[in-house]
Design a protein around this motif. Structure first.
Motif, PDB file in Angstrom:
ATOM      1  N   LEU A 185       0.792  -1.224   0.000  1.00  0.00           N
ATOM      2  CA  LEU A 185       0.000   0.000   0.000  1.00  0.00           C
ATOM      3  C   LEU A 185       0.827   1.279   0.000  1.00  0.00           C
ATOM      4  N   ALA A 186       1.906   1.308   0.770  1.00  0.00           N
ATOM      5  CA  ALA A 186       2.462   2.586   1.202  1.00  0.00           C
ATOM      6  C   ALA A 186       3.620   3.101   0.363  1.00  0.00           C
ATOM      7  N   ASP A 187       3.782   4.442   0.410  1.00  0.00           N
ATOM      8  CA  ASP A 187       4.993   5.110  -0.077  1.00  0.00           C
ATOM      9  C   ASP A 187       6.096   5.026   0.967  1.00  0.00           C
ATOM     10  N   ARG A 188       5.661   4.907   2.218  1.00  0.00           N
ATOM     11  CA  ARG A 188       6.585   5.067   3.337  1.00  0.00           C
ATOM     12  C   ARG A 188       6.075   4.247   4.511  1.00  0.00           C
ATOM     13  N   ILE A 189       6.975   3.572   5.214  1.00  0.00           N
ATOM     14  CA  ILE A 189       6.592   2.729   6.340  1.00  0.00           C
ATOM     15  C   ILE A 189       7.331   3.194   7.586  1.00  0.00           C
ATOM     16  N   LEU A 190       6.567   3.485   8.645  1.00  0.00           N
ATOM     17  CA  LEU A 190       7.126   3.871   9.931  1.00  0.00           C
ATOM     18  C   LEU A 190       7.057   2.671  10.874  1.00  0.00           C
ATOM     19  N   VAL A 191       8.197   2.291  11.424  1.00  0.00           N
ATOM     20  CA  VAL A 191       8.255   1.200  12.393  1.00  0.00           C
ATOM     21  C   VAL A 191       8.320   1.813  13.788  1.00  0.00           C
ATOM     22  N   LEU A 192       7.305   1.549  14.608  1.00  0.00           N
ATOM     23  CA  LEU A 192       7.270   2.083  15.970  1.00  0.00           C
ATOM     24  C   LEU A 192       7.821   1.065  16.955  1.00  0.00           C
ATOM     25  N   ASP A 193       8.570   1.573  17.927  1.00  0.00           N
ATOM     26  CA  ASP A 193       9.112   0.719  18.986  1.00  0.00           C
ATOM     27  C   ASP A 193       9.290   1.571  20.235  1.00  0.00           C
ATOM     28  N   HIS A 194       8.706   1.142  21.341  1.00  0.00           N
ATOM     29  CA  HIS A 194       8.797   1.882  22.597  1.00  0.00           C
ATOM     30  C   HIS A 194       8.377   3.348  22.432  1.00  0.00           C
ATOM     31  N   GLY A 195       7.333   3.555  21.663  1.00  0.00           N
ATOM     32  CA  GLY A 195       6.771   4.895  21.542  1.00  0.00           C
ATOM     33  C   GLY A 195       7.546   5.843  20.662  1.00  0.00           C
ATOM     34  N   ARG A 196       8.518   5.335  19.908  1.00  0.00           N
ATOM     35  CA  ARG A 196       9.309   6.175  19.014  1.00  0.00           C
ATOM     36  C   ARG A 196       9.358   5.561  17.619  1.00  0.00           C
ATOM     37  N   VAL A 197       9.684   6.396  16.638  1.00  0.00           N
ATOM     38  CA  VAL A 197       9.862   5.893  15.280  1.00  0.00           C
ATOM     39  C   VAL A 197      11.255   5.290  15.192  1.00  0.00           C
ATOM     40  N   ALA A 198      11.315   3.949  15.173  1.00  0.00           N
ATOM     41  CA  ALA A 198      12.593   3.252  15.168  1.00  0.00           C
ATOM     42  C   ALA A 198      13.171   3.113  13.767  1.00  0.00           C
ATOM     43  N   LYS A 199      12.309   3.154  12.750  1.00  0.00           N
ATOM     44  CA  LYS A 199      12.775   3.006  11.372  1.00  0.00           C
ATOM     45  C   LYS A 199      11.777   3.714  10.460  1.00  0.00           C
ATOM     46  N   ASP A 200      12.293   4.408   9.458  1.00  0.00           N
ATOM     47  CA  ASP A 200      11.479   5.165   8.508  1.00  0.00           C
ATOM     48  C   ASP A 200      11.928   4.736   7.115  1.00  0.00           C
ATOM     49  N   VAL A 201      11.086   3.955   6.443  1.00  0.00           N
ATOM     50  CA  VAL A 201      11.481   3.302   5.190  1.00  0.00           C
ATOM     51  C   VAL A 201      10.670   3.844   4.019  1.00  0.00           C
TER      52      VAL A 201
END
Length: 262
Positions: A214-230
């Motif tokens: 679906l996405a142009d961009r994927i945000l991976v959340l971990d412990h309330g923060r954006v751990a990875k921005d793909v």
């Protein structure tokens, strides 16, 4: 007509649209009592971008979605839509996993629920019919929800979200209850209406393959923060099982599983 271009600067390959809204988070924190669910997040989502949010259960995905949809307020920091901190309600719609249709209302009336009551009955009827056409249910407006399949009910829910022409459309696990083939059809439909309408799209999903589709961009959340921005710089339409898509999925899964295996 929807106007969209691709920003080709080396540091940002994102879809920019005249119809979507630009979202920005400045130091956003969300706490529930002593529990901090989101921790000092700075994030920018360009107008018209399709963003997927993934992460383990309890990482703050749905909380972030509710904040972006204007359904909740941060404990600290601020969220802007096109540079303003208010005026969310009339510009944002949220689609849930359950269709939440009113069983005592016919399909067209369920779609019209998404419209302001100030509009005339004839205008509401015409707009609802147009939205049903967009999701492939133009002949079903007079039916009762009980006559629809699960996938058709989700199409009605999508039409209800689209009918007010939102600048931001947020999806909270909208396809999680569907069978595999219906889910693939709905993924294609969501991408189609996003391309046609140009709204900013934000989807929460546990399915990493779906996020890549679906996405142009994927945000991976971990412990309330954006751990990875793909960034997902793959041409559309995207084929399930494509090697490039699988490679992106693998990188994200590696990040999600790393902490669990440590």
């Amino acid at each position: 007509m929807n106007v969209s271009v691709l920003d080709t600067r080396p540091d940002t390959a994102v879809r920019i649209s005249a119809d979507g809204a630009h979202l920005r988070l400045h130091g956003v924190t969300k706490s529930f009592g002593a529990l901090t669910v989101l921790d000092d997040i700075d994030l920018e989502i360009p107008a018209g971008q399709f963003v997927a949010i993934v992460g383990r259960s309890g990482c703050g995905k749905s909380t972030l979605l509710r904040l972006l949809a204007g359904l909740d307020q941060p404990s600290a920091g601020r969220i802007e839509i096109d540079g303003e901190t208010g005026k969310w309600r009339d510009r944002v719609r949220l689609m849930f996993q359950e269709p939440r249709l009113l069983p005592w209302q016919r399909v067209a009336a369920n779609v019209a629920v998404g419209l302001p009551h100030a509009r005339s009955s004839s205008e509401r009827r015409d707009l609802a019919q147009d939205a049903l056409e967009q999701v492939g249910l133009g002949t079903r407006g007079g039916d009762w929800p009980s006559l629809l399949s699960g996938g058709q009910k989700q199409r009605v829910a999508l039409a209800r979200a689209l009918v007010s022409h939102p600048a931001v459309l947020a999806f909270d696990e909208p396809l999680g209850a569907l069978d595999a083939l219906t889910r693939i059809d709905m993924q294609a439909l969501i991408v189609q209406v996003w391309c046609d309408k140009g709204f900013t799209a934000i989807v929460v999903t546990h399915d990493v393959a779906e996020a890549v589709t679906l996405a142009d961009r994927i945000l991976v959340l971990d412990h309330g923060r954006v751990a990875k921005d793909v960034m997902v710089e793959l041409p559309r339409p995207r084929r399930h099982g494509d090697a490039a898509a699988a490679a992106i999925e693998g990188r994200i899964l590696d990040r999600l599983l790393a902490r669990h295996e440590a």
